[in-house]
Design an enzyme around this catalytic site. Sequence first.
Site, PDB file in Angstrom:
ATOM      1  N   SER A  11       0.843  -1.194   0.000  1.00 42.71           N
ATOM      2  CA  SER A  11       0.000   0.000   0.000  1.00 42.71           C
ATOM      3  C   SER A  11       0.878   1.242   0.000  1.00 42.71           C
ATOM      4  O   SER A  11       1.670   1.458   0.921  1.00 42.71           O
ATOM      5  CB  SER A  11      -0.879   0.013   1.247  1.00 42.71           C
ATOM      6  OG  SER A  11      -1.411   1.310   1.428  1.00 42.71           O
ATOM      7  N   HIS A  35      -1.391  -1.416  -4.184  1.00 40.12           N
ATOM      8  CA  HIS A  35      -2.624  -1.027  -3.487  1.00 40.12           C
ATOM      9  C   HIS A  35      -2.642   0.488  -3.302  1.00 40.12           C
ATOM     10  O   HIS A  35      -1.721   1.069  -2.735  1.00 40.12           O
ATOM     11  CB  HIS A  35      -2.674  -1.739  -2.135  1.00 40.12           C
ATOM     12  CG  HIS A  35      -3.946  -1.564  -1.377  1.00 40.12           C
ATOM     13  ND1 HIS A  35      -5.092  -2.294  -1.639  1.00 40.12           N
ATOM     14  CD2 HIS A  35      -4.266  -0.738  -0.346  1.00 40.12           C
ATOM     15  CE1 HIS A  35      -6.050  -1.943  -0.796  1.00 40.12           C
ATOM     16  NE2 HIS A  35      -5.587  -0.983   0.003  1.00 40.12           N
ATOM     17  N   ASP A  37      -4.758   3.603  -1.817  1.00 40.92           N
ATOM     18  CA  ASP A  37      -5.821   3.976  -0.881  1.00 40.92           C
ATOM     19  C   ASP A  37      -6.321   5.384  -1.177  1.00 40.92           C
ATOM     20  O   ASP A  37      -5.585   6.357  -1.014  1.00 40.92           O
ATOM     21  CB  ASP A  37      -5.296   3.920   0.557  1.00 40.92           C
ATOM     22  CG  ASP A  37      -5.075   2.493   1.028  1.00 40.92           C
ATOM     23  OD1 ASP A  37      -6.044   1.702   0.980  1.00 40.92           O
ATOM     24  OD2 ASP A  37      -3.940   2.172   1.425  1.00 40.92           O
ATOM     25  N   MET A  39      -8.890   8.212  -0.070  1.00 41.35           N
ATOM     26  CA  MET A  39      -9.733   8.626   1.074  1.00 41.35           C
ATOM     27  C   MET A  39     -10.182  10.063   0.857  1.00 41.35           C
ATOM     28  O   MET A  39      -9.407  10.897   0.369  1.00 41.35           O
ATOM     29  CB  MET A  39      -8.939   8.543   2.371  1.00 41.35           C
ATOM     30  CG  MET A  39      -8.297   7.188   2.629  1.00 41.35           C
ATOM     31  SD  MET A  39      -7.594   7.142   4.295  1.00 41.35           S
ATOM     32  CE  MET A  39      -6.612   5.639   4.206  1.00 41.35           C
ATOM     33  N   HIS A  68      -8.418   1.058  -3.677  1.00 40.32           N
ATOM     34  CA  HIS A  68      -9.300   0.871  -2.513  1.00 40.32           C
ATOM     35  C   HIS A  68      -9.943   2.218  -2.202  1.00 40.32           C
ATOM     36  O   HIS A  68      -9.303   3.109  -1.645  1.00 40.32           O
ATOM     37  CB  HIS A  68      -8.452   0.354  -1.343  1.00 40.32           C
ATOM     38  CG  HIS A  68      -9.217   0.173  -0.065  1.00 40.32           C
ATOM     39  ND1 HIS A  68      -8.599  -0.029   1.152  1.00 40.32           N
ATOM     40  CD2 HIS A  68     -10.563   0.156   0.196  1.00 40.32           C
ATOM     41  CE1 HIS A  68      -9.510  -0.157   2.102  1.00 40.32           C
ATOM     42  NE2 HIS A  68     -10.704  -0.046   1.554  1.00 40.32           N
ATOM     43  N   MET A  70     -12.044   4.540  -0.206  1.00 48.53           N
ATOM     44  CA  MET A  70     -12.688   4.805   1.093  1.00 48.53           C
ATOM     45  C   MET A  70     -13.341   6.176   0.968  1.00 48.53           C
ATOM     46  O   MET A  70     -12.877   7.175   1.520  1.00 48.53           O
ATOM     47  CB  MET A  70     -11.641   4.753   2.209  1.00 48.53           C
ATOM     48  CG  MET A  70     -11.222   3.330   2.554  1.00 48.53           C
ATOM     49  SD  MET A  70      -9.639   3.238   3.395  1.00 48.53           S
ATOM     50  CE  MET A  70      -8.561   3.274   1.965  1.00 48.53           C
ATOM     51  N   MET A 139     -11.444  -5.668   5.996  1.00 48.62           N
ATOM     52  CA  MET A 139     -10.567  -4.810   6.790  1.00 48.62           C
ATOM     53  C   MET A 139     -10.183  -5.553   8.067  1.00 48.62           C
ATOM     54  O   MET A 139     -11.044  -6.135   8.731  1.00 48.62           O
ATOM     55  CB  MET A 139     -11.267  -3.504   7.178  1.00 48.62           C
ATOM     56  CG  MET A 139     -11.597  -2.556   6.036  1.00 48.62           C
ATOM     57  SD  MET A 139     -10.210  -2.006   5.005  1.00 48.62           S
ATOM     58  CE  MET A 139      -9.106  -1.297   6.216  1.00 48.62           C
ATOM     59  N   ASP A 177      -6.628  -6.339   4.756  1.00 45.42           N
ATOM     60  CA  ASP A 177      -6.006  -5.011   4.707  1.00 45.42           C
ATOM     61  C   ASP A 177      -6.008  -4.411   6.108  1.00 45.42           C
ATOM     62  O   ASP A 177      -7.077  -4.204   6.693  1.00 45.42           O
ATOM     63  CB  ASP A 177      -6.816  -4.130   3.738  1.00 45.42           C
ATOM     64  CG  ASP A 177      -6.197  -2.760   3.532  1.00 45.42           C
ATOM     65  OD1 ASP A 177      -5.095  -2.506   4.049  1.00 45.42           O
ATOM     66  OD2 ASP A 177      -6.832  -1.938   2.826  1.00 45.42           O
TER      67      ASP A 177
HETATM   68  C1  DX5 Z   1      -6.112   1.871   5.725  1.00 44.36           C
HETATM   69  C2  DX5 Z   1      -5.769   1.360   4.368  1.00 44.36           C
HETATM   70  C3  DX5 Z   1      -4.677   0.379   4.337  1.00 44.36           C
HETATM   71  C4  DX5 Z   1      -3.372   0.842   4.924  1.00 44.36           C
HETATM   72  C5  DX5 Z   1      -2.747  -0.347   5.567  1.00 44.36           C
HETATM   73  O1  DX5 Z   1      -7.448   2.251   5.819  1.00 44.36           O
HETATM   74  O2  DX5 Z   1      -6.881   0.774   3.722  1.00 44.36           O
HETATM   75  O3  DX5 Z   1      -4.469  -0.103   3.012  1.00 44.36           O
HETATM   76  O4  DX5 Z   1      -2.477   1.372   3.999  1.00 44.36           O
HETATM   77  O5  DX5 Z   1      -1.601   0.063   6.232  1.00 44.36           O
HETATM   78  P1  DX5 Z   1      -0.824  -0.895   7.216  1.00 44.36           P
HETATM   79  O6  DX5 Z   1      -0.359  -2.059   6.400  1.00 44.36           O
HETATM   80  O7  DX5 Z   1       0.276  -0.023   7.709  1.00 44.36           O
HETATM   81  O8  DX5 Z   1      -1.778  -1.293   8.290  1.00 44.36           O
HETATM   82 ZN    ZN Z   2      -6.425  -0.164   1.777  1.00 47.04          ZN
END
Ligand code: DX5
Ligand code: ZN
Length: 224
Positions: A11, A35, A37, A39, A68, A70, A139, A177
Amino acid sequence: MAAPSPIIAPSILAADFAHLADEVTAVEGSADWLHVDVMDNHFVPNLTIGLPVVQSLRKVSTMPFDVHLMIDAPDRWAPGYAEAGAYNVTFHVEAASDPVGLARDLRAAGTKAGLAIDRDTPVEPYLELLPHFDTLLVMTIKAGFGGQKFLPELLDKVRAVRRHADSGHLELRIEVDGGIASDTIEAAAQAGADAFVAGTAVYGAADPAAAVRALRAQVEARRQ
Ligand code: DX5
Ligand code: ZN
């Protein structure tokens, strides 16, 4: 039917955003998916990157992008990521008004469709939707921030989905994740996950590519 090879997906949330292209290149060749993310400061309190960054990264990497989302209103925004060349676009069931319709739109746009289940959402009500999806992201933290502590009790959801997917012969990747690292990845694999997102465990390591290889070796060992 042989189980599909495990997917390791670093990620970039944990990468250095000032050197994003270099950080992506660092795992090119070792990672299976990248990956990403997204947000929006509404669905989750955090704010990260969006479509322009995905479009730019698409030009500097050949890796499949595992986006991903969010975000609120994924029905409105998710297809744009498919058009930008994402391999898989995952949106949250808590945010979608018509998950099956959106999955259809994503597949029609040429990408795989993913459904994500946040920490406090039970998975049972959504099992019947899974034939419309290619990936199910469970998650293993509360969505929103990297670097959180892995919550092992959430693997019960992975076990439930694995049972359901196997008995129904679904072609479904089960992705975990949050807090995935050398001390947690084997439990996730044993619960039935076959795609593993890792942010801190990869980009917090001195050698991100070596960290990816080590995580993969742990999963492979667990499968034998
Ligand atoms: C958090 C993200 C994850 C995050 C995971 O909401 O969806 O993908 O990057 O990070 P680690 O591996 O550090 O928990
Ligand atoms: Zn993620």
